[in-house]
Write an enzyme that holds these catalytic residues in place. Structure first.
Site, PDB file in Angstrom:
ATOM      1  N   ARG A   1       0.797  -1.229   0.000  1.00 45.44           N
ATOM      2  CA  ARG A   1       0.000   0.000   0.000  1.00 45.44           C
ATOM      3  C   ARG A   1       0.831   1.282   0.000  1.00 45.44           C
ATOM      4  O   ARG A   1       0.306   2.367  -0.173  1.00 45.44           O
ATOM      5  CB  ARG A   1      -0.984  -0.027   1.180  1.00 45.44           C
ATOM      6  CG  ARG A   1      -2.092  -1.062   0.945  1.00 45.44           C
ATOM      7  CD  ARG A   1      -3.352  -0.677   1.666  1.00 45.44           C
ATOM      8  NE  ARG A   1      -3.329  -1.115   3.044  1.00 45.44           N
ATOM      9  CZ  ARG A   1      -3.760  -0.403   4.063  1.00 45.44           C
ATOM     10  NH1 ARG A   1      -4.215   0.819   3.865  1.00 45.44           N
ATOM     11  NH2 ARG A   1      -3.725  -0.885   5.283  1.00 45.44           N
TER      12      ARG A   1
ATOM     13  N   GLN B   1      13.000 -14.978   4.923  1.00 45.72           N
ATOM     14  CA  GLN B   1      11.679 -15.573   4.693  1.00 45.72           C
ATOM     15  C   GLN B   1      11.438 -15.482   3.186  1.00 45.72           C
ATOM     16  O   GLN B   1      11.146 -14.425   2.657  1.00 45.72           O
ATOM     17  CB  GLN B   1      10.595 -14.796   5.465  1.00 45.72           C
ATOM     18  CG  GLN B   1       9.212 -15.412   5.332  1.00 45.72           C
ATOM     19  CD  GLN B   1       8.099 -14.466   5.791  1.00 45.72           C
ATOM     20  OE1 GLN B   1       8.261 -13.251   5.812  1.00 45.72           O
ATOM     21  NE2 GLN B   1       6.960 -15.030   6.164  1.00 45.72           N
TER      22      GLN B   1
ATOM     23  N   ARG C   1      43.105  46.969 -14.853  1.00 46.87           N
ATOM     24  CA  ARG C   1      41.979  47.474 -15.616  1.00 46.87           C
ATOM     25  C   ARG C   1      42.497  48.624 -16.472  1.00 46.87           C
ATOM     26  O   ARG C   1      43.503  49.251 -16.150  1.00 46.87           O
ATOM     27  CB  ARG C   1      40.838  47.930 -14.712  1.00 46.87           C
ATOM     28  CG  ARG C   1      41.230  49.024 -13.748  1.00 46.87           C
ATOM     29  CD  ARG C   1      40.170  49.207 -12.683  1.00 46.87           C
ATOM     30  NE  ARG C   1      40.503  50.367 -11.888  1.00 46.87           N
ATOM     31  CZ  ARG C   1      40.135  50.510 -10.608  1.00 46.87           C
ATOM     32  NH1 ARG C   1      39.448  49.567  -9.986  1.00 46.87           N
ATOM     33  NH2 ARG C   1      40.453  51.598  -9.957  1.00 46.87           N
TER      34      ARG C   1
HETATM   35  C1  UD1 Z   1      -0.386  -6.928  12.051  1.00 45.45           C
HETATM   36  C2  UD1 Z   1      -1.236  -7.768  12.993  1.00 45.45           C
HETATM   37  C3  UD1 Z   1      -2.347  -6.900  13.562  1.00 45.45           C
HETATM   38  C4  UD1 Z   1      -1.730  -5.726  14.297  1.00 45.45           C
HETATM   39  C5  UD1 Z   1      -0.784  -4.959  13.380  1.00 45.45           C
HETATM   40  C6  UD1 Z   1      -0.026  -3.967  14.200  1.00 45.45           C
HETATM   41  C7  UD1 Z   1      -1.147 -10.006  12.088  1.00 45.45           C
HETATM   42  C8  UD1 Z   1      -1.842 -11.034  11.292  1.00 45.45           C
HETATM   43  N1  UD1 Z   1      -1.773  -8.866  12.244  1.00 45.45           N
HETATM   44  O1  UD1 Z   1      -1.226  -6.492  10.999  1.00 45.45           O
HETATM   45  O2  UD1 Z   1      -3.130  -7.649  14.461  1.00 45.45           O
HETATM   46  O3  UD1 Z   1      -2.776  -4.886  14.755  1.00 45.45           O
HETATM   47  O4  UD1 Z   1       0.172  -5.834  12.772  1.00 45.45           O
HETATM   48  O5  UD1 Z   1       0.677  -3.083  13.359  1.00 45.45           O
HETATM   49  O6  UD1 Z   1      -0.071 -10.257  12.551  1.00 45.45           O
HETATM   50  N2  UD1 Z   1       5.742  -9.462   7.731  1.00 45.45           N
HETATM   51  C9  UD1 Z   1       6.711 -10.390   7.419  1.00 45.45           C
HETATM   52  N3  UD1 Z   1       6.386 -11.468   6.679  1.00 45.45           N
HETATM   53  C10 UD1 Z   1       5.117 -11.706   6.262  1.00 45.45           C
HETATM   54  C11 UD1 Z   1       4.116 -10.760   6.572  1.00 45.45           C
HETATM   55  C12 UD1 Z   1       4.465  -9.653   7.324  1.00 45.45           C
HETATM   56  O7  UD1 Z   1       7.876 -10.236   7.775  1.00 45.45           O
HETATM   57  O8  UD1 Z   1       4.897 -12.727   5.592  1.00 45.45           O
HETATM   58  C13 UD1 Z   1       6.122  -8.283   8.516  1.00 45.45           C
HETATM   59  C14 UD1 Z   1       5.864  -6.999   7.747  1.00 45.45           C
HETATM   60  O9  UD1 Z   1       7.016  -6.627   7.009  1.00 45.45           O
HETATM   61  C15 UD1 Z   1       5.554  -6.007   8.845  1.00 45.45           C
HETATM   62  C16 UD1 Z   1       4.995  -6.870   9.972  1.00 45.45           C
HETATM   63  O10 UD1 Z   1       5.353  -8.199   9.676  1.00 45.45           O
HETATM   64  O11 UD1 Z   1       6.728  -5.345   9.274  1.00 45.45           O
HETATM   65  C17 UD1 Z   1       3.481  -6.744  10.072  1.00 45.45           C
HETATM   66  O12 UD1 Z   1       2.897  -7.197   8.871  1.00 45.45           O
HETATM   67  P1  UD1 Z   1       1.667  -6.465   8.203  1.00 45.45           P
HETATM   68  O13 UD1 Z   1       1.322  -7.207   6.963  1.00 45.45           O
HETATM   69  O14 UD1 Z   1       1.935  -5.034   8.069  1.00 45.45           O
HETATM   70  O15 UD1 Z   1       0.538  -6.740   9.301  1.00 45.45           O
HETATM   71  P2  UD1 Z   1      -0.717  -5.842   9.640  1.00 45.45           P
HETATM   72  O16 UD1 Z   1      -1.770  -6.103   8.619  1.00 45.45           O
HETATM   73  O17 UD1 Z   1      -0.311  -4.453   9.856  1.00 45.45           O
END
Ligand code: UD1
Ligand code: CA
Length: 469
Positions: free
Chosen positions: A24, A82, A447
């Site tokens: 996003r 990852q 000059r």
């Molecule tokens: C997550 C939480 C939500 C919380 C919020 C707080 C989950 C499912 N949800 O949501 O409850 O309120 O954070 O900010 O955990 N990331 C990885 N690998 C992945 C996916 C994500 O390393 O496969 C990392 C992202 O880079 C990020 C963090 O984990 O730094 C959070 O991931 P994001 O997808 O932003 O979770 P939110 O939807 O914000």
């Protein structure tokens, strides 16, 4: 920790989840490298983990992993890859094989950069008398953050992600900050069992915590006093909001140390900047990078400084730009002055409007008050550069030095065709193009001689007047 029953005295480690793409933000740059208040987001989280006293710090990277590792130089970090970003639960699971012994894992999000070491301390303490702990906050606009439901005894019952929540569940203002203290290896049992049966088809870390709670594990909830600490960055609006909080924190801490900031919401002062007390910062000032100001400096409207070192009592007038420079005590700069990298001003030196100085040293008390270019030059103490002085340092092939001694008087509109030297106490006549060295104490004049034509102006004037009649 008096009175707290410690059931979990394990050493602390930290895991920072930073592999996600951050779709996003609509950016080519990995999300955690986006800068807030002068530092990549991930750097802020790392700093909090360090101050909290973690033995090991693991950072889970995936999207743009190489770029992240290049950008964040940290010897104390173990990078964990990852390969596919299957969700936060999957991300944390990647750390499993890297851990050598049991530990309490502080789990942090690379996109939640406002967390303070104090909160991490509270979290770690709560985890010691429970299975684990998590940070929650009550938010007026909880937006896309997961919602937290407490059990009868005040511990976690479950976390609901927004994509999976009912309208009623979305009314709940208590959110999950995405910051936890969890026991390892205990947590991995729950992570291994995760299924992607949710709206995003991801392996949610939050589902593992709900499962642990179902299994009777006590997850203490640590509520933030300032909910803003839980602000996460998912889009550019979030980015601006977090940036604003960090700038406000920095301005407030400087004001507490005795710096006057006339309009704290209209200055940009980055994290590593230092300002001595009794300095005054006017609106619209930007102090960035490793800028350091001494005591009693005044920086006026619109000045922009990066990696600038200023002594005490320096006056920076409006709209001046200073980058990688050194300025001694009681110097005066601007308005509309430009100091480029390598410019050095010794004490009491003064440059005025539309003066540009690059890779040059102006000795103590030197003055260049108007319209000048000083590049690759040294100017000895108390010399005066007249309006329009230019060091012609570039001949189309290379740069050459101009050396001006002390107590030199440079007439207006003097061109120094470098390389060239001017001895102590010498003078140049206005409008001279100096191509040869000038001995100490001499006057250089270059000059053509002036010719006066008697009566010419008068005749012209009379003719003009006659035409008008
Ligand atoms: C997550 C939480 C939500 C919380 C919020 C707080 C989950 C499912 N949800 O949501 O409850 O309120 O954070 O900010 O955990 N990331 C990885 N690998 C992945 C996916 C994500 O390393 O496969 C990392 C992202 O880079 C990020 C963090 O984990 O730094 C959070 O991931 P994001 O997808 O932003 O979770 P939110 O939807 O914000
Ligand atoms: Ca997030």
């Amino acid at each position: 920790e008096k009175g707290v029953q410690v059931t979990n005295p394990l050493p602390l480690s930290a895991v920072i989840l930073a592999a996600g793409k951050g779709t996003r933000l609509r950016s080519t740059l990995p999300k955690v490298l986006h800068s807030v208040a002068g530092k990549p987001m991930l750097e802020w989280v790392l700093q909090a983990a360090r101050v909290a006293g973690c033995e090991h710090i693991y950072v889970v990277v995936g999207h743009g992993a190489e770029q992240v590792q290049d950008e964040i130089s940290a010897d104390d970090v173990t990078w964990v890859l990852q390969l596919e970003q299957l969700g936060t639960g999957h991300a944390l699971l990647q750390v499993k094989d890297h851990l050598k012994s049991a530990t309490t894992l502080l789990v942090l999000s690379g996109d939640v950069p406002l967390v303070t070491p104090e909160t991490l301390d509270r979290l770690a303490v709560a985890a010691r008398s429970n299975w684990g702990s998590m940070v929650i906050a009550e938010m007026e606009e909880p937006g896309s953050l997961g919602r937290v439901v407490a059990s009868q005894n005040g511990n976690l019952e479950r976390i609901v992600e927004v994509a999976d929540a009912t309208a009623e569940e979305l009314e709940n203002p208590w959110i999950n900050a995405g910051i936890y203290a969890l026991p390892a290896p205990g947590i991995f049992d729950f992570l291994c069992d995760l299924k992607p049966d949710n709206a995003k088809q991801e392996l949610y870390l939050t589902d593992a915590l709900t499962a642990a709670a179902d299994d009777g594990k006590s997850l203490a909830m640590v509520a933030l006093e300032e909910a803003e600490e839980a602000f996460g960055v998912n889009d550019r609006l979030d980015l601006a909001r977090v940036h604003g909080v960090l700038l406000r924190r920095k301005a407030e801490s400087l004001m507490k140390e005795g710096v006057s900031i006339l309009d704290p919401s209209h200055v940009v002062i980055e994290a590593d900047v230092e300002v001595g007390r009794d300095s005054v910062l006017h609106p619209g000032v930007s102090l960035t990078g490793r800028t350091r100001l001494g005591e009693g400096c005044i920086v006026h409207q619109g000045a922009w400084l990066r990696d600038a070192r200023l002594g005490d009592g320096v006056l920076v007038q409006p709209y001046s730009v200073l980058e990688e420079v050194e300025v001694g005590d009681a110097c005066q700069i601007g308005p509309f002055a430009r100091m480029r990298p390598g410019a050095v001003m010794k004490e009491r030196a003064k440059i005025g409007n539309f003066v540009e100085v690059k890779n040059s040293e102006l000795g103590a008390g030197v003055k260049a008050n108007h319209l000048a270019y000083v590049g690759d030059a040294t100017v000895g103490e108390n010399s005066n550069l007249g309006a329009g002085t230019i060091t012609c340092n570039y001949d189309g092939l290379g740069k050459h030095p101009t050396e001006i001694g002390k107590d030199v008087f440079v007439g207006s509109d003097t061109m120094f065709v470098a390389p060239v030297r001017v001895g102590d106490g010498a003078m140049t006549a206005a409008g001279s193009v100096i191509t040869k060295d000038v001995p100490a104490g001499a006057l250089a004049i270059e000059r053509s001689e002036q010719k006066n034509i008697e009566g010419y102006g008068q005749r012209k004037l009379e003719r003009r007047k006659a035409r008008k009649k």
